[in-house]
Design an enzyme around this catalytic site. Structure first.
Site, mmCIF file in Angstrom:
data_model
loop_
_atom_site.group_PDB
_atom_site.id
_atom_site.type_symbol
_atom_site.label_atom_id
_atom_site.label_comp_id
_atom_site.label_asym_id
_atom_site.label_seq_id
_atom_site.Cartn_x
_atom_site.Cartn_y
_atom_site.Cartn_z
ATOM 1 N N TYR A 141 0.727 -1.257 0.323
ATOM 2 C CA TYR A 141 0.072 -0.582 0.269
ATOM 3 C C TYR A 141 0.781 0.989 -0.463
ATOM 4 C CZ TYR A 141 -4.363 -2.177 1.395
ATOM 5 O OH TYR A 141 -5.395 -3.445 1.149
ATOM 6 N N LYS A 186 4.019 -14.116 4.075
ATOM 7 C CA LYS A 186 4.385 -15.340 2.910
ATOM 8 C C LYS A 186 6.105 -15.966 2.813
ATOM 9 C CE LYS A 186 2.695 -18.030 0.011
ATOM 10 N NZ LYS A 186 1.921 -19.134 0.493
ATOM 11 N N ASP A 218 -1.314 -18.401 3.119
ATOM 12 C CA ASP A 218 -2.300 -19.213 2.923
ATOM 13 C C ASP A 218 -3.016 -20.273 3.939
ATOM 14 O OD1 ASP A 218 0.216 -19.649 2.810
ATOM 15 O OD2 ASP A 218 0.171 -20.994 1.256
ATOM 16 N N ASP A 242 -6.126 -6.763 5.146
ATOM 17 C CA ASP A 242 -7.012 -6.516 4.700
ATOM 18 C C ASP A 242 -8.169 -7.653 4.019
ATOM 19 O OD1 ASP A 242 -8.187 -4.738 3.183
ATOM 20 O OD2 ASP A 242 -7.756 -5.621 1.427
ATOM 21 N N ASP A 246 -11.532 -9.484 6.287
ATOM 22 C CA ASP A 246 -13.027 -9.096 5.727
ATOM 23 C C ASP A 246 -12.815 -11.211 6.312
ATOM 24 O OD1 ASP A 246 -13.000 -6.719 4.876
ATOM 25 O OD2 ASP A 246 -13.626 -7.878 3.107
HETATM 26 C C1 IPM Z 1 -10.000 -1.497 4.207
HETATM 27 C C2 IPM Z 1 -10.576 -1.314 3.277
HETATM 28 C C3 IPM Z 1 -8.796 -0.480 2.316
HETATM 29 C C4 IPM Z 1 -8.157 -1.312 1.994
HETATM 30 C C5 IPM Z 1 -9.535 0.063 1.557
HETATM 31 C C6 IPM Z 1 -10.707 0.916 1.244
HETATM 32 C C7 IPM Z 1 -8.746 1.073 0.284
HETATM 33 O O1 IPM Z 1 -10.558 -1.852 2.378
HETATM 34 O O2 IPM Z 1 -10.134 -0.204 5.477
HETATM 35 O O3 IPM Z 1 -10.235 -2.316 5.090
HETATM 36 O O4 IPM Z 1 -7.768 -1.782 1.241
HETATM 37 O O5 IPM Z 1 -7.328 -1.008 3.190
HETATM 38 MG MG MG Z 2 -10.625 -4.122 3.254
#
Ligand code: IPM
Ligand code: MG
Length: 356
Positions: A141, A186, A218, A242, A246
Site C-alpha cells: 500500500y 508469506k 495461505d 485487509d 474480511d
Molecule cells: C479496508 C478497505 C481499504 C483497505 C480500501 C478501501 C482501500 O478495504 O479498510 O479494509 O484496503 O485498506
Molecule cells: Mg478491506
C-alpha cells in the site's frame, strides 16, 4: 467540567451517511450518560465529493481531520468512479498523512450470534475473540503502482521501523489479553515477509512471557475457518490484514459487524471506521447494519481515554442483539425469535440501551 471532544466526521458514500448517523446517535446517548460532550465537525470526503469537485479529500477536510481529537469515517467509494482513486486519496491518504500505522480490528463472536456464523457449532463453541493488528503504513500500500498497456507493477516495501513498531504494538496488546501473538506472513516466497519473520522472532525472544507462532497466510486463511478460537492477537502486513479481517468478520456472522481503529499511540488523533465498504446497492434503503460503525465508536471512546463509556457501547450492542433485534444481514436461519429492523432503528435501540 464537561470534557468536550472535537470529532471530525466523514460521512462517506453509499450507506455511509446512514451508519454514521446511527453511530452519532449512540455517541449522543453516551455523552448524556457519561457526562461527556462531542462537537461534530463535518468533514466531507469520498466519491460524491470527488464527482462534484474533482478532489476526494480537500485541504480543508484534511486540516479538520488533523486538528480533531478523533475522526469518524464512513466507507468511501462508488462504482461510478474508477476503483482506487477515492480509496487512495481518502483512506490511504489519511492513514499515511496522520501516520496511523496500526489498524486494529477486534473480531469477537457474540454468543447470541453463534448460529449466524457460517461455521459448524462445534467450531465456534469455544468462542471467537481475535484482535487483528494490521500494519497500516507500508507494504504493497505504500507506493502508487505503475500500469501501461504492456503490464503493471506494484512494489512492496517494509522498513525495519515500520515492522518493529507494529510488532511492538501487537505484543503490548497481547499483554492485556491472553498473551499469545500469531504473526502471519508469506516468508516462503516474499522477501518482505522473510524480513518480517526475522524481526518477529527477535521480538518474541524479548517477550518470553508471550506465546508466539508464525504462520503462512495461505495456511492461516484455512486455520481461521478450522479453529478460530485458537487465536488471540494476530499481527500481519497491510494486504494480508485487509483480506484476513474480511474473512474473520464473516466467521462472526457478517462483514457488517466488524469495527476498526487506525491508531498511532503517539499521534494526536485516530480514525475510526468499519471494515466494510460503501455498499451502494443498498444505500438509502435503511437496511445496512450499523454495528461495525457503532463498535468503532467503542474503540474511539477507548482511544479518547473513556473506557467506561466504551464498555457501555459494547454492552448496549450486546443487549440489543440478545433481545433478538437483527438487521437483514444477520437474520440467517435461526430457531430463536427475532425481529428484523432497519439501520436507523438499530442505532436508536443501541442508543436507548446506553441510557438504561
Ligand atoms: C479496508 C478497505 C481499504 C483497505 C480500501 C478501501 C482501500 O478495504 O479498510 O479494509 O484496503 O485498506
Ligand atoms: Mg478491506
Amino acid at each position: 467540567m464537561t470534557q468536550t471532544y472535537r470529532i471530525a466526521v466523514i460521512e462517506g458514500d453509499g450507506i455511509g451517511p446512514e451508519i454514521v448517523t446511527a453511530a452519532r446517535n449512540v455517541l449522543q446517548a453516551v455523552a448524556q450518560r457519561n457526562g461527556l460532550s462531542f462537537e461534530f465537525i463535518d468533514a466531507p470526503a469520498g466519491a460524491s465529493v470527488y464527482q462534484k469537485t474533482g478532489q476526494a479529500l480537500s485541504q480543508d477536510t484534511l486540516s479538520k481531520c488533523r486538528d480533531a481529537d478523533a475522526i469518524i469515517k464512513g466507507p468511501v467509494g462508488l462504482p461510478s468512479v474508477t476503483p482506487g482513486v477515492v480509496e487512495r486519496e481518502v483512506v490511504l491518504g489519511l492513514r499515511q498523512d496522520l501516520d496511523l500505522y496500526a489498524n486494529v480490528r477486534p473480531i469477537r463472536l457474540y454468543s447470541c450470534l453463534k448460529d449466524q456464523s457460517p461455521l459448524r457449532a462445534d467450531k465456534v463453541e469455544n468462542g471467537v475473540d481475535i484482535l487483528f493488528v494490521r500494519e497500516n503504513s507500508e507494504g504493497l500500500y505504500s507506493r502508487q503502482g505503475l500500469k501501461d498497456d504492456a503490464g503493471a507493477t506494484d512494489v512492496s516495501i517494509y522498513s525495519q521501523k515500520a515492522v518493529d513498531r507494529i510488532l511492538q504494538y501487537a505484543f503490548d496488546a497481547a499483554k492485556s489479553r491472553r498473551k499469545k501473538v500469531t504473526s502471519v506472513d508469506k516468508a516462503n516466497v516474499l522477501k518482505t515477509s522473510l524480513f518480517w519473520r526475522e524481526r518477529f522472532q527477535e521480538m518474541a525472544n524479548a517477550h518470553p512471557d508471550v506465546q508466539t507462532e508464525s504462520i503462512y497466510v495461505d495456511a492461516m486463511s484455512q486455520y481461521l475457518i478450522r479453529c478460530p478460537s485458537n487465536y488471540d492477537v494476530v499481527v500481519t502486513d497491510n494486504l494480508f490484514g485487509d483480506i484476513l479481517t474480511d474473512e474473520a468478520s464473516e466467521i462472526i456472522g457478517s462483514l457488517g459487524l466488524g469495527p476498526g481503529a487506525n491508531l498511532n499511540p503517539e499521534a494526536k488523533t485516530g480514525m475510526f471506521e468499519p471494515l466494510h465498504g460503501s455498499a451502494p446497492e443498498i444505500a438509502s434503503s435503511d437496511v445496512a447494519n450499523p454495528i461495525g460503525m457503532i463498535l468503532s465508536m467503542k474503540l474511539m471512546l477507548d482511544f479518547l481515554g473513556q473506557p467506561d463509556a466504551g464498555k457501555r457501547v459494547d454492552q448496549a450492542v450486546q443487549t440489543v442483539l440478545e433481545q433478538g433485534y437483527r438487521t437483514a444481514d444477520i437474520v440467517g436461519n435461526t430457531s430463536t425469535s427475532m425481529q428484523v429492523i432497519g439501520t436507523c432503528r438499530m442505532g436508536d435501540l443501541v442508543a436507548a440501551a446506553v441510557l438504561v
